[in-house]
Design an enzyme around this catalytic site. Structure first.
Site, PDB file in Angstrom:
ATOM      1  N   ASN A   9       0.859  -1.181   0.000  1.00 14.87           N
ATOM      2  CA  ASN A   9       0.000   0.000   0.000  1.00 14.87           C
ATOM      3  C   ASN A   9       0.898   1.235   0.000  1.00 14.87           C
ATOM      4  O   ASN A   9       1.432   1.615   1.037  1.00 14.87           O
ATOM      5  CB  ASN A   9      -0.888  -0.041   1.257  1.00 14.87           C
ATOM      6  N   LYS A  11       0.166   4.245  -0.345  1.00 12.01           N
ATOM      7  CA  LYS A  11      -0.476   5.458   0.189  1.00 12.01           C
ATOM      8  C   LYS A  11      -0.190   6.636  -0.755  1.00 12.01           C
ATOM      9  O   LYS A  11      -0.094   6.437  -1.953  1.00 12.01           O
ATOM     10  CB  LYS A  11      -0.025   5.723   1.631  1.00 12.01           C
ATOM     11  N   HIS A  97      -9.432   1.223   5.075  1.00 16.58           N
ATOM     12  CA  HIS A  97      -8.166   1.514   5.752  1.00 16.58           C
ATOM     13  C   HIS A  97      -8.409   2.536   6.865  1.00 16.58           C
ATOM     14  O   HIS A  97      -9.223   3.451   6.709  1.00 16.58           O
ATOM     15  CB  HIS A  97      -7.146   2.047   4.744  1.00 16.58           C
ATOM     16  N   GLU A  99      -6.849   5.027   7.792  1.00 13.84           N
ATOM     17  CA  GLU A  99      -6.647   6.439   7.402  1.00 13.84           C
ATOM     18  C   GLU A  99      -7.886   6.990   6.705  1.00 13.84           C
ATOM     19  O   GLU A  99      -8.216   8.161   6.852  1.00 13.84           O
ATOM     20  CB  GLU A  99      -5.387   6.555   6.521  1.00 13.84           C
ATOM     21  N   GLU A 169      -5.483  -4.761  10.695  1.00 13.75           N
ATOM     22  CA  GLU A 169      -4.476  -3.712  10.868  1.00 13.75           C
ATOM     23  C   GLU A 169      -4.749  -2.952  12.158  1.00 13.75           C
ATOM     24  O   GLU A 169      -5.518  -1.979  12.165  1.00 13.75           O
ATOM     25  CB  GLU A 169      -4.530  -2.729   9.692  1.00 13.75           C
ATOM     26  N   GLY A 175       2.391   2.488  10.766  1.00  7.87           N
ATOM     27  CA  GLY A 175       3.362   3.572  10.617  1.00  7.87           C
ATOM     28  C   GLY A 175       4.064   3.965  11.894  1.00  7.87           C
ATOM     29  O   GLY A 175       4.714   5.005  11.951  1.00  7.87           O
ATOM     30  N   SER A 215       3.335  -1.837  10.545  1.00 13.38           N
ATOM     31  CA  SER A 215       4.777  -1.925  10.801  1.00 13.38           C
ATOM     32  C   SER A 215       5.345  -3.310  10.511  1.00 13.38           C
ATOM     33  O   SER A 215       6.260  -3.782  11.208  1.00 13.38           O
ATOM     34  CB  SER A 215       5.100  -1.486  12.228  1.00 13.38           C
TER      35      SER A 215
HETATM   36  P1  PGA Z   1       2.778   0.473   7.673  1.00 19.30           P
HETATM   37  O1  PGA Z   1       1.313   0.654   7.058  1.00 19.30           O
HETATM   38  O2  PGA Z   1       3.316  -0.813   7.095  1.00 19.30           O
HETATM   39  O3  PGA Z   1       3.541   1.669   7.191  1.00 19.30           O
HETATM   40  O4  PGA Z   1       2.633   0.416   9.153  1.00 19.30           O
HETATM   41  C1  PGA Z   1       0.465  -0.428   6.848  1.00 19.30           C
HETATM   42  C2  PGA Z   1      -0.826   0.030   6.247  1.00 19.30           C
HETATM   43  O5  PGA Z   1      -1.282   1.121   6.611  1.00 19.30           O
HETATM   44  O6  PGA Z   1      -1.422  -0.666   5.407  1.00 19.30           O
END
Ligand code: PGA
Length: 252
Positions: A9, A11, A97, A99, A169, A175, A215
């Protein structure tokens, strides 16, 4: 049979030239790898989807979008519909997601509509669920995830549910550099599989792919993926560099 997946992903990252370079690097590296019962999915921003699907035609990876609007067409300025994605040969689409839930106030109900839209056009939804830190600290994480599945997914018919990929998640892990422990991931994945088994059937639960995200990186992927209910990962930050992403692919 369960498909194992590593999905990147991206983003809101990369310029066009950077995107071109990363897709090319993954395509070339995948050439020497065997996929068998596995899939590698790149989810770049909308403007780069065609670039990715063009290269994917002759390569061992698939392409996913990061978002979609539920309807087929209409006056929704700035949005992208399932048939648009389909017409660009996009095979997967991330929805739900954290976000999107946080910054764009997407509700479980709205996400249910996105699922329907995608399935109608034969695009595989990667449905994200997961709790925020205070919910885990209050030991409400199972309840939160159950509600997300109930309100967004469990209206689907059996044949539709069988096409969905779920991504657990935990929001506190996204992140942050603090991944869920393999035990925490396995516990939640087994819980999700159990709910799907109760609502649908053991066969559908056994066959569904449940990814871990938050992460996940080259160092911890192997241990996370070694759990019986963790069928791969949804990778954010570590999908932005080919070497890191490919190391995770190799951990699958
Ligand atoms: P990350 O994000 O691997 O940077 O923690 C995962 C995601 O949001 O799908």
């Amino acid at each position: 049979m369960r498909t194992k997946i590593v999905a990147g992903n991206w983003k809101m990252n990369k310029t066009f030239l950077e995107a071109e370079e990363l897709v090319a690097q993954v395509a070339e590296a995948m050439d020497t790898r065997k996929l068998d019962n596995k899939a590698v999915v790149l989810c770049p921003p909308f403007p780069y989807l065609e670039l990715a699907t063009d290269i994917a035609k002759d390569a061992k990876f698939s392409v996913g979008a990061q978002n979609v609007y539920p309807d087929d067409s209409g006056a929704y300025t700035g949005e992208v519909s399932p048939p648009m994605l389909k017409s660009m040969e996009v095979e997967y689409c991330i929805i739900g997601h954290s976000e999107r839930r946080k910054y764009f106030a997407e509700s479980n109900e709205f996400l249910a509509g996105k699922l329907d839209g995608l399935l109608k056009h034969d695009i595989i939804p990667i449905f994200c669920c997961g709790e925020v830190l205070p919910e885990r600290e209050a030991k409400k994480h199972f309840k939160v995830v159950e509600k997300q599945l109930n309100e967004s997914l469990f209206h689907l018919k059996k044949n539709e549910m069988a096409k969905v990929v779920v991504a657990y998640e935990p929001v506190w892990a996204i992140g942050t550099g603090v991944n869920a422990t393999p035990e925490q991931a396995q516990e939640m994945h087994a819980f999700i599989r159990g709910l799907i088994g109760k609502k649908y059937s053991k066969k559908i639960a056994d066959d569904i792919t449940i990814l871990y995200g938050g992460s996940c990186n080259a160092k911890n992927a192997k241990e996370l993926f070694s759990n019986p209910d963790v069928d791969g990962g949804l990778i954010g930050g570590a999908s932005l560099k080919a070497v890191d992403f490919l190391a995770i692919v190799d951990a699958l």
